[in-house]
Structures are given as structure tokens and as C-alpha cells.
Design a protein around this motif. Structure first.
Motif, mmCIF file in Angstrom:
data_model
loop_
_atom_site.group_PDB
_atom_site.id
_atom_site.type_symbol
_atom_site.label_atom_id
_atom_site.label_comp_id
_atom_site.label_asym_id
_atom_site.label_seq_id
_atom_site.Cartn_x
_atom_site.Cartn_y
_atom_site.Cartn_z
ATOM 1 N N HIS A 122 0.796 -1.223 0.000
ATOM 2 C CA HIS A 122 0.000 0.000 0.000
ATOM 3 C C HIS A 122 0.828 1.272 0.000
ATOM 4 N N GLY A 123 1.992 1.257 0.624
ATOM 5 C CA GLY A 123 2.742 2.484 0.815
ATOM 6 C C GLY A 123 3.227 3.142 -0.455
ATOM 7 N N LEU A 124 3.753 2.361 -1.388
ATOM 8 C CA LEU A 124 4.273 2.947 -2.619
ATOM 9 C C LEU A 124 3.163 3.562 -3.474
ATOM 10 N N PRO A 125 2.026 2.899 -3.670
ATOM 11 C CA PRO A 125 0.933 3.578 -4.382
ATOM 12 C C PRO A 125 0.494 4.866 -3.690
ATOM 13 N N GLU A 152 7.378 -6.789 -0.192
ATOM 14 C CA GLU A 152 6.213 -6.077 -0.696
ATOM 15 C C GLU A 152 6.100 -6.162 -2.213
ATOM 16 N N PHE A 153 7.191 -6.499 -2.867
ATOM 17 C CA PHE A 153 7.132 -6.622 -4.315
ATOM 18 C C PHE A 153 6.540 -7.947 -4.764
ATOM 19 N N HIS A 159 4.087 -3.102 -8.515
ATOM 20 C CA HIS A 159 4.530 -3.118 -9.914
ATOM 21 C C HIS A 159 3.843 -1.999 -10.696
ATOM 22 N N GLU A 160 2.557 -1.837 -10.459
ATOM 23 C CA GLU A 160 1.814 -0.783 -11.146
ATOM 24 C C GLU A 160 2.311 0.596 -10.724
ATOM 25 N N ALA A 161 2.585 0.768 -9.432
ATOM 26 C CA ALA A 161 3.064 2.055 -8.939
ATOM 27 C C ALA A 161 4.423 2.408 -9.531
ATOM 28 N N VAL A 162 5.318 1.433 -9.614
ATOM 29 C CA VAL A 162 6.644 1.672 -10.179
ATOM 30 C C VAL A 162 6.525 2.083 -11.645
ATOM 31 N N ALA A 163 5.696 1.371 -12.397
ATOM 32 C CA ALA A 163 5.528 1.686 -13.818
ATOM 33 C C ALA A 163 4.927 3.075 -14.005
ATOM 34 N N PHE A 164 3.921 3.411 -13.205
ATOM 35 C CA PHE A 164 3.253 4.717 -13.344
ATOM 36 C C PHE A 164 4.205 5.855 -13.006
ATOM 37 N N ALA A 165 4.913 5.725 -11.881
ATOM 38 C CA ALA A 165 5.798 6.805 -11.450
ATOM 39 C C ALA A 165 6.892 7.076 -12.466
ATOM 40 N N GLY A 166 7.435 6.015 -13.064
ATOM 41 C CA GLY A 166 8.457 6.204 -14.081
ATOM 42 C C GLY A 166 7.914 6.879 -15.319
ATOM 43 N N ALA A 167 6.742 6.456 -15.752
ATOM 44 C CA ALA A 167 6.149 7.021 -16.963
ATOM 45 C C ALA A 167 5.793 8.494 -16.794
ATOM 46 N N TYR A 168 5.404 8.893 -15.589
ATOM 47 C CA TYR A 168 5.009 10.271 -15.329
ATOM 48 C C TYR A 168 6.150 11.132 -14.794
ATOM 49 N N GLY A 169 7.333 10.560 -14.703
ATOM 50 C CA GLY A 169 8.495 11.351 -14.298
ATOM 51 C C GLY A 169 8.334 12.020 -12.946
ATOM 52 N N LEU A 170 7.874 11.276 -11.956
ATOM 53 C CA LEU A 170 7.659 11.851 -10.623
ATOM 54 C C LEU A 170 8.985 11.999 -9.890
ATOM 55 N N ASP A 171 9.707 13.054 -10.234
ATOM 56 C CA ASP A 171 11.083 13.193 -9.747
ATOM 57 C C ASP A 171 11.182 13.615 -8.286
ATOM 58 N N GLY A 189 16.387 -10.566 -12.250
ATOM 59 C CA GLY A 189 17.409 -9.585 -12.569
ATOM 60 C C GLY A 189 17.705 -8.624 -11.440
ATOM 61 N N GLY A 190 16.929 -8.692 -10.356
ATOM 62 C CA GLY A 190 17.187 -7.828 -9.211
ATOM 63 C C GLY A 190 16.212 -6.674 -9.121
ATOM 64 N N ILE A 191 16.076 -6.149 -7.913
ATOM 65 C CA ILE A 191 15.105 -5.088 -7.651
ATOM 66 C C ILE A 191 15.459 -3.807 -8.395
ATOM 67 N N ALA A 192 16.723 -3.381 -8.311
ATOM 68 C CA ALA A 192 17.106 -2.126 -8.955
ATOM 69 C C ALA A 192 16.899 -2.186 -10.467
ATOM 70 N N ARG A 193 17.172 -3.322 -11.049
ATOM 71 C CA ARG A 193 17.016 -3.460 -12.496
ATOM 72 C C ARG A 193 15.567 -3.279 -12.915
ATOM 73 N N ARG A 194 14.644 -3.758 -12.091
ATOM 74 C CA ARG A 194 13.222 -3.599 -12.400
ATOM 75 C C ARG A 194 12.812 -2.132 -12.361
ATOM 76 N N PHE A 195 13.290 -1.394 -11.364
ATOM 77 C CA PHE A 195 13.010 0.044 -11.318
ATOM 78 C C PHE A 195 13.604 0.746 -12.536
ATOM 79 N N ALA A 196 14.853 0.417 -12.852
ATOM 80 C CA ALA A 196 15.526 1.067 -13.978
ATOM 81 C C ALA A 196 14.789 0.822 -15.287
ATOM 82 N N ALA A 197 14.231 -0.371 -15.442
ATOM 83 C CA ALA A 197 13.493 -0.685 -16.672
ATOM 84 C C ALA A 197 12.266 0.195 -16.842
ATOM 85 N N GLU A 198 11.763 0.736 -15.739
ATOM 86 C CA GLU A 198 10.591 1.608 -15.788
ATOM 87 C C GLU A 198 10.967 3.088 -15.760
#
Length: 237
Positions: A122-125, A152-153, A159-171, A189-198
Motif C-alpha cells: 500500500h505504501g508505494l501507491p 512487498e514486491f 509493480h503498477e506504482a513503479v511503472a506509473f511513477a516512471g512514466a510520469y516522471g515523478l522526480d 534480474g534484481g530489484i534495482a534493475r526492475r526500477f531502472a526498466a521503468e
């Protein structure tokens, strides 16, 4: 001669004082490894990075910290006590019927707590929504920080929150992932790699190294959200 309150004294606490504060909290359902795994990451955030204090806990331009990893919040409570948000005298009441220190944090009971948490995923969304809301209000300065656990992953909402935040550039969104090898499924591939892909900026560090944590927390990441994976000892070690 001026007197010093227990809260003022605790606000000057050092990292070395935190185990003593945690030891004041006893009882069942402590989720000890969940708490101790977060201690260093929380301390560096509150001591050196977050722009929030007991006096500014309601200020519109404060940084927001959301503890998604709400199981075993003793380290969180200890840091809040050390920084003056919580009177240390309350710590021994942890988990009591009338205590503000529940087994999961409650934003209605503790100053400085942004969300009630503990249900995985819940926290990341909520952090994404907070960052979006601040952007909609034209508030570019406040940073949003979310601390999550690697388990939590296993939840799809993250997964949806990570994809959305990357697409919207929530810097202004930052995520600290405490990786204590407790996830059931994990990310290929690891946690960081999944974030980087988004489209996220990422860093992976030793979660007990305060200087490495600080450098990762303060790394520049223009136009992208930022994820710091803090590796600590495995949960069952």
C-alpha cells in the motif's frame, strides 16, 4: 537555570542511543527482524535528509515520509523519539491497549506519521498519489520518501506504482527498499534493475553503511523518480 524535557534530550540522541530506545519496547508480535533491518536507513533519512521536524510536521512544504514497511515499527518509533516527535516515556507502552504505539503505525495517534501502514503493497501507491497531489498543487520543493520491504514486491500494486511513477516522471518521489531476502518471488534480474526498466534512477548500497546511504539518498536524478535498494543481512540469518 533552564530545565530540559525528555523530548528535548532525546532529540539530541545519537545513533548509538537507538538500541536503548528500542529496548524499551517489549511484548509479543514485535517482528524484530523487520524493525532492525530498517534502523540505519531510517536514521540517515531523519538525521541528514528529510526536511521535517516536530515543529514543521504540518507545514505544507515539509518533506513526506511514508513507512510502507509497517510490520515491526520499533525502529521507526525509536527514531521518532530520538528526533523529538515522540516522548521516550511513551515507548514502554508499545502495543498496549491505550498506547499510541501500535504494532502498526497510526497517523491519527502520532505526530509526524503520514500514513497508517502494514498491509503489504500500500505504501508505494500512496506515495505516488502524494507526489502527484503535490505536483498538482504546484509544490515543487517537498520530497516524498517511501520505505518498503523487498517482500512487498510480491504484491501487484507495487509493480503498477513503479511503472506509473516512471512514466510520469515523478522526480520528487524516492523509494528506499530494504532488501533482507524475505520476498517469496523476487524480481528477475534484481530489484534495482526492475526500477531502472521503468525509467527510475537507481542505486544499490550496503544498508548498514551510513555514508553510502547518504550518497545514494542525495544523488541527483533530474526528471526521474529515484530508488535506493539497501541490502542488509537475510531475515533468517
Amino acid at each position: 537555570m533552564t530545565t530540559t524535557t525528555s523530548t528535548e534530550t532525546a532529540a539530541r540522541a545519537r545513533f548509538a542511543d537507538l538500541p536503548g530506545l528500542m529496548a524499551l519496547m517489549t511484548g509479543d508480535e514485535k517482528h524484530g527482524p523487520a524493525a532492525t533491518s530498517t534502523l540505519d536507513a531510517l536514521w540517515v533519512l531523519y538525521d541528514r535528509v528529510l526536511r521535517v521536524s516536530p515543529d514543521t510536521a504540518d507545514a505544507q512544504d515539509r518533506d513526506r515520509f511514508l513507512l510502507s514497511k509497517g510490520h515491526g515499527p520499533m525502529a521507526y518509533y525509536a527514531v521518532l523519539a530520538a528526533k523529538g516527535f515522540v516522548d521516550p516515556a511513551v515507548l514502554p507502552s508499545f502495543g498496549g491497549y491505550d498506547s499510541p504505539l501500535g504494532h502498526h503505525p497510526d497517523r491519527t495517534l502520532l505526530r509526524g506519521v503520514e500514513i497508517g501502514s502494514g498491509s503489504l503493497g500500500h505504501g508505494l501507491p500512496l506515495g505516488v498519489g502524494t507526489a502527484l497531489g503535490l505536483r498538482a498543487q504546484g509544490l515543487a520543493d517537498p520530497a516524498v520518501w517511501v520505505l518498503v520491504g523487498d517482500a512487498e514486491f510480491d504484491e501487484g500494486s507495487n509493480h503498477e506504482a513503479v511503472a506509473f511513477a516512471g512514466a510520469y516522471g515523478l522526480d520528487r518521489l524516492h523509494v528506499v527498499v530494504i532488501d533482507n531476502s524475505s520476498a517469496t518471488h523476487g524480481w528477475q534480474g534484481g530489484i534495482a534493475r526492475r526500477f531502472a526498466a521503468e525509467g527510475w534512477s537507481t542505486a544499490t548500497v550496503d544498508g548498514r553503511d551510513h555514508e553510502a546511504l547518504y550518497r545514494a539518498y542525495t544523488a541527483e536524478h533530474p526528471g526521474r523518480p529515484h530508488a535506493v535498494v539497501a541490502r542488509v543481512e537475510p531475515k533468517d540469518s
